[in-house]
Scaffold this active site. Structure first.
Site, PDB file in Angstrom:
ATOM      1  N   GLU A  23      -1.661  -0.962  -6.960  1.00  0.00           N
ATOM      2  CA  GLU A  23      -2.848  -1.814  -6.850  1.00  0.00           C
ATOM      3  C   GLU A  23      -3.409  -2.103  -8.241  1.00  0.00           C
ATOM      4  O   GLU A  23      -3.199  -1.357  -9.197  1.00  0.00           O
ATOM      5  CB  GLU A  23      -3.905  -1.132  -5.965  1.00  0.00           C
ATOM      6  N   HIS A  28      -0.827  -1.714   3.276  1.00  0.00           N
ATOM      7  CA  HIS A  28      -1.025  -0.384   3.846  1.00  0.00           C
ATOM      8  C   HIS A  28      -2.155  -0.411   4.889  1.00  0.00           C
ATOM      9  O   HIS A  28      -3.021  -1.301   4.891  1.00  0.00           O
ATOM     10  CB  HIS A  28      -1.329   0.645   2.755  1.00  0.00           C
TER      11      HIS A  28
END
Length: 236
Positions: free
Chosen positions: A103, A16
């Site tokens: 994550e 990202h």
């Protein structure tokens, strides 16, 4: 010399774009942050160059896209495929949002920087003889390396199911993962069959694209693709 691995499926890794915590090195697991304006630009630039018909990541060649459920990853997916096949990917059922790509759960370390984490651990009586290393020690009240390994190995099994029967290009079988810095580096270690604590130094900038594949058209020989020639782009 011919390309002996032509047609072998790829696994593309997309990190990202930049967030405010990316900029100052804060560990960002479950916290939902927007991309910064610069982060948006990073992803758009990668998309313009690398994503689209005839480009490196050609939507028509994607068997599946796996996306982390964190907003910064979902937004990155949207930006990468702006105007170049997102609707068809979604409508054809080739996009999955999965916690397997979330994550690393940092627990007590969420929002801290490395030096703060190491100081906190020493306060808790840990790491008196060596410095904290997430790949070996994991996170207090968060995930251990073994837990991250388990969910990534499960995802790799899913990817193999898409690719195992298409190692010579029998049908499009590329896969794209849109996720996070630590998680994608962890995925790379597991793809290469290394334990999480294996000292493999990997770097990946926000908005960057990495590539994994296989040697010798073999599902049992996963490889890190350190470089490849870009395909000829179709005329607009």
């Amino acid at each position: 010399m011919p390309d002996k691995d032509a047609g072998t499926p790829r696994v593309y890794l997309a990190r990202h774009g930049e967030t405010e915590w990316t900029k100052n090195g804060r560990y960002t697991g479950v916290t939902e942050l927007e991309l910064t304006p610069h982060g948006v630009t990073q992803v758009q630039n990668s998309g313009r160059v690398l994503v689209g018909p005839g480009r490196l990541i050609d939507p028509s060649r994607l068997a599946h896209v796996f996306v982390s459920p964190r907003k910064r990853a979902v937004d990155t997916f949207d930006l990468l495929f702006e105007g170049v096949g997102k609707q068809d990917l979604v409508e054809s059922g080739r996009v999955t949002t999965t916690e397997k790509l979330a994550e690393w759960r940092y627990g007590l370390y969420e929002g801290l920087v490395t030096k703060e984490i190491r100081a906190l651990r020493k306060e808790h009586g840990l790491d008196q003889d060596r410095e904290w290393n997430i790949w070996r020690d994991g996170c207090e009240e968060g995930e251990s390396p073994q837990e991250v390994t388990a969910r990534l190995d499960s995802l790799i099994e899913e990817i193999h199911a898409f690719q195992a029967g298409n190692m010579h290009g029998e049908k499009p079988a590329d896969v794209l993962l849109v996720a996070h810095g630590h998680l994608l580096r962890a995925f790379t270690k597991r793809w290469l069959k290394y334990p999480m604590e294996f000292p493999l130094s990997l770097m990946m900038e926000p908005g960057a694209i990495g590539i994994l594949s296989y040697e010798h058209h073999s599902i049992d020989e996963p490889a890190l693709m350190v470089g490849m020639a870009f395909p000829s782009q179709s005329a607009p």
